[in-house]
Enzyme design. Structure first.
Site, PDB file in Angstrom:
ATOM      1  N   ARG A  57      -8.099 -61.590 -56.574  1.00 36.04           N
ATOM      2  CA  ARG A  57      -7.595 -62.613 -57.066  1.00 36.04           C
ATOM      3  C   ARG A  57      -6.928 -63.825 -56.582  1.00 36.04           C
ATOM      4  O   ARG A  57      -7.295 -65.050 -57.318  1.00 36.04           O
ATOM      5  CB  ARG A  57      -6.815 -61.898 -58.455  1.00 36.04           C
ATOM      6  CG  ARG A  57      -5.386 -61.704 -58.058  1.00 36.04           C
ATOM      7  CD  ARG A  57      -4.902 -60.463 -58.886  1.00 36.04           C
ATOM      8  NE  ARG A  57      -5.401 -59.021 -57.936  1.00 36.04           N
ATOM      9  CZ  ARG A  57      -6.201 -58.246 -58.462  1.00 36.04           C
ATOM     10  NH1 ARG A  57      -6.673 -58.209 -59.580  1.00 36.04           N
ATOM     11  NH2 ARG A  57      -6.876 -57.154 -57.566  1.00 36.04           N
ATOM     12  N   THR A  58      -6.252 -63.743 -55.666  1.00 35.77           N
ATOM     13  CA  THR A  58      -5.687 -64.871 -55.056  1.00 35.77           C
ATOM     14  C   THR A  58      -6.590 -65.507 -54.450  1.00 35.77           C
ATOM     15  O   THR A  58      -6.478 -66.929 -54.525  1.00 35.77           O
ATOM     16  CB  THR A  58      -4.468 -64.374 -53.994  1.00 35.77           C
ATOM     17  OG1 THR A  58      -3.564 -63.537 -54.513  1.00 35.77           O
ATOM     18  CG2 THR A  58      -3.819 -65.456 -53.405  1.00 35.77           C
ATOM     19  N   LYS A  86     -11.655 -64.015 -31.033  1.00 33.88           N
ATOM     20  CA  LYS A  86     -12.064 -64.517 -29.483  1.00 33.88           C
ATOM     21  C   LYS A  86     -11.050 -64.799 -28.838  1.00 33.88           C
ATOM     22  O   LYS A  86     -10.900 -65.307 -27.569  1.00 33.88           O
ATOM     23  CB  LYS A  86     -13.226 -65.511 -29.649  1.00 33.88           C
ATOM     24  CG  LYS A  86     -14.539 -65.167 -30.037  1.00 33.88           C
ATOM     25  CD  LYS A  86     -15.295 -66.233 -29.890  1.00 33.88           C
ATOM     26  CE  LYS A  86     -16.704 -66.036 -30.674  1.00 33.88           C
ATOM     27  NZ  LYS A  86     -17.707 -67.252 -30.703  1.00 33.88           N
ATOM     28  N   ARG A 107      -3.858 -66.778 -46.203  1.00 32.21           N
ATOM     29  CA  ARG A 107      -3.218 -65.283 -46.140  1.00 32.21           C
ATOM     30  C   ARG A 107      -3.452 -64.692 -44.734  1.00 32.21           C
ATOM     31  O   ARG A 107      -4.625 -64.575 -44.258  1.00 32.21           O
ATOM     32  CB  ARG A 107      -3.756 -64.518 -47.314  1.00 32.21           C
ATOM     33  CG  ARG A 107      -3.506 -63.125 -47.087  1.00 32.21           C
ATOM     34  CD  ARG A 107      -3.836 -62.103 -48.258  1.00 32.21           C
ATOM     35  NE  ARG A 107      -3.187 -62.499 -49.648  1.00 32.21           N
ATOM     36  CZ  ARG A 107      -3.348 -61.864 -50.774  1.00 32.21           C
ATOM     37  NH1 ARG A 107      -3.997 -60.887 -50.875  1.00 32.21           N
ATOM     38  NH2 ARG A 107      -2.585 -62.324 -51.727  1.00 32.21           N
ATOM     39  N   HIS A 135       4.989 -64.798 -51.184  1.00 36.43           N
ATOM     40  CA  HIS A 135       3.722 -65.083 -51.741  1.00 36.43           C
ATOM     41  C   HIS A 135       4.293 -66.004 -52.790  1.00 36.43           C
ATOM     42  O   HIS A 135       4.301 -65.549 -54.168  1.00 36.43           O
ATOM     43  CB  HIS A 135       3.221 -63.514 -52.380  1.00 36.43           C
ATOM     44  CG  HIS A 135       1.796 -63.896 -52.971  1.00 36.43           C
ATOM     45  ND1 HIS A 135       1.303 -65.020 -53.120  1.00 36.43           N
ATOM     46  CD2 HIS A 135       1.056 -62.698 -53.147  1.00 36.43           C
ATOM     47  CE1 HIS A 135       0.110 -64.756 -53.601  1.00 36.43           C
ATOM     48  NE2 HIS A 135      -0.183 -63.539 -53.549  1.00 36.43           N
TER      49      HIS A 135
HETATM   50  C1  NCD Z   1      -0.473 -58.745 -54.187  1.00 35.89           C
HETATM   51  C2  NCD Z   1      -0.424 -59.309 -52.595  1.00 35.89           C
HETATM   52  O1  NCD Z   1      -1.302 -59.414 -52.065  1.00 35.89           O
HETATM   53  O2  NCD Z   1       0.906 -59.337 -52.181  1.00 35.89           O
HETATM   54  N1  NCD Z   1      -1.601 -58.977 -54.779  1.00 35.89           N
HETATM   55  C3  NCD Z   1      -1.868 -60.385 -55.270  1.00 35.89           C
HETATM   56  O3  NCD Z   1      -1.800 -61.171 -54.411  1.00 35.89           O
HETATM   57  N2  NCD Z   1      -1.701 -60.419 -56.570  1.00 35.89           N
HETATM   58  C4  NCD Z   1       0.195 -57.505 -54.510  1.00 35.89           C
HETATM   59  C5  NCD Z   1      -0.320 -56.290 -53.680  1.00 35.89           C
HETATM   60  O4  NCD Z   1      -1.411 -56.392 -53.153  1.00 35.89           O
HETATM   61  O5  NCD Z   1       0.182 -55.186 -54.065  1.00 35.89           O
END
Ligand code: NCD
Length: 336
Positions: A57-58, A86, A107, A135
């Protein structure tokens, strides 16, 4: 804060006024997210979406948010398909990719990696999660959702009672959300986790310094008895040394219809950043709550689009141009 051209790396950058600004802009994104209107305000702009850890989703909502503003998205996912495999440094990767993009979302599994990348970047960088650290955009969409749920009950965020449940040690969403709540007044937090997976001490200190009441608990049932929000989280198995170690904690706190009915006040809102771990040995948030009107998890994911559109519009300084560049749409819009 000055949004134009800024990196969004940590919740610590924001004042309460800035949060209200993001939310006010997010509110105006509704017609575009709902496909009632289209805007091409970011036509020609490119988002570099770089996800070096699993994400659904992110990653997709950053991409859709950018598309909904008229921009294009280029993605890199996983180390194995990028030149980092690499031996390329974050510095070099940032110098290169910032030449190809107008804004970058990233990320990465290492704490501080996104900030290090941002220092070398020539364009704004948004943190989509740096290991167990932060986050920030998830915290913003969570608070936007909390505010919306409380407004429906004629309440504001000040005075909120919230229980956070699960792996509070490694959960970056709850770290950022706690930092965000320090900007508000008189919050009551109950932090429910196994002792070994407790919220980092420095975050508890931040909450207490903000004047909030913090209760630490290992008991789910009684912790969710007097709260406005029950915020469940997944055991972050990728942060453990072995699967066995994660298995030791999995399934420790399970919220389901029976427990909700027995212990929660009838208005308690259920949240989770998702993904919820629906395997039988985990199941921290049961499917038997799927149709519950107070289950806000898919309102959270929908709100993620609004908040991320708002951040792009602010960082790229197009907020004032959106209305003027919009037109109505008339394709089938599904059941929105
Ligand atoms: C979360 C994350 O990646 O920190 N997911 C998200 O981005 N909605 C929570 C998780 O992975 O449990």
């Amino acid at each position: 804060m000055e949004f134009t051209g800024s990196h969004i790396l940590s919740i610590e950058q924001f004042e309460r006024f800035d949060i209200e600004r993001v939310f006010t802009v997010a509110d105006t994104m509704e017609p575009y997210a709902q496909r009632r209107k289209v805007t091409r305000v970011l036509e020609g702009a490119i988002l570099g979406n770089m996800f070096f850890e699993p994400s659904t989703r992110t990653r997709v909502s950053f991409g859709c948010a950018f598309n909904l503003l008229g921009g294009e998205v280029r993605e890199t996912t996983g180390f194995e398909t990028s030149a980092i495999a690499k031996g390329e440094s974050l510095y070099d990767t940032a110098r290169v990719l910032s030449g190809y993009s107008d804004v970058i979302c990233m990320r990465h599994p290492a704490v501080g990696s996104v900030s290090e990348f941002a220092e070398a970047s020539r364009v704004p960088v948004i943190n989509g999660g740096d290991g167990p650290n932060e986050h920030p955009t998830q915290a913003l969409l969570d608070l936007y959702t909390i505010r919306q749920e409380l407004t429906a009950k004629q309440r504001g965020v000040d005075g909120l009672r919230i229980a956070m449940i699960g792996d509070l040690k490694h959960g970056r969403t709850v770290h950022s959300l706690c930092k965000l709540l320090t900007l508000y007044n008189n919050i009551q937090l109950t932090l429910v986790s196994p002792v070994e997976l407790a919220m980092p001490e420095y975050i508890v200190d931040l909450l207490r310094s903000a004047g909030h009441s913090v209760f630490i608990s290992q008991d789910l049932n009684h912790s969710i008895a007097n709260v406005d929000i029950a915020y469940s989280t997944r055991i972050q198995e990728e942060r453990f040394g072995s699967k066995d170690e994660a298995d030791h904690y999995r399934g420790r706190f399970r919220l389901n219809q029976a427990i909700y009915t027995q212990y929660c006040e009838p208005n308690t809102v259920i949240m989770h950043p998702l993904p919820r771990d629906s395997r039988a040995d985990a199941n921290e948030l049961d499917n038997d709550l799927n149709l519950h009107p107070n289950l806000a998890i898919f309102r959270q994911t929908d709100n993620g689009i609004l908040v991320r559109m708002a951040l792009f519009a602010l960082v790229l300084n197009v907020v004032e141009q959106i209305e003027g560049s919009s037109r109505d749409v008339n394709w089938y819009r599904g059941q929105r």
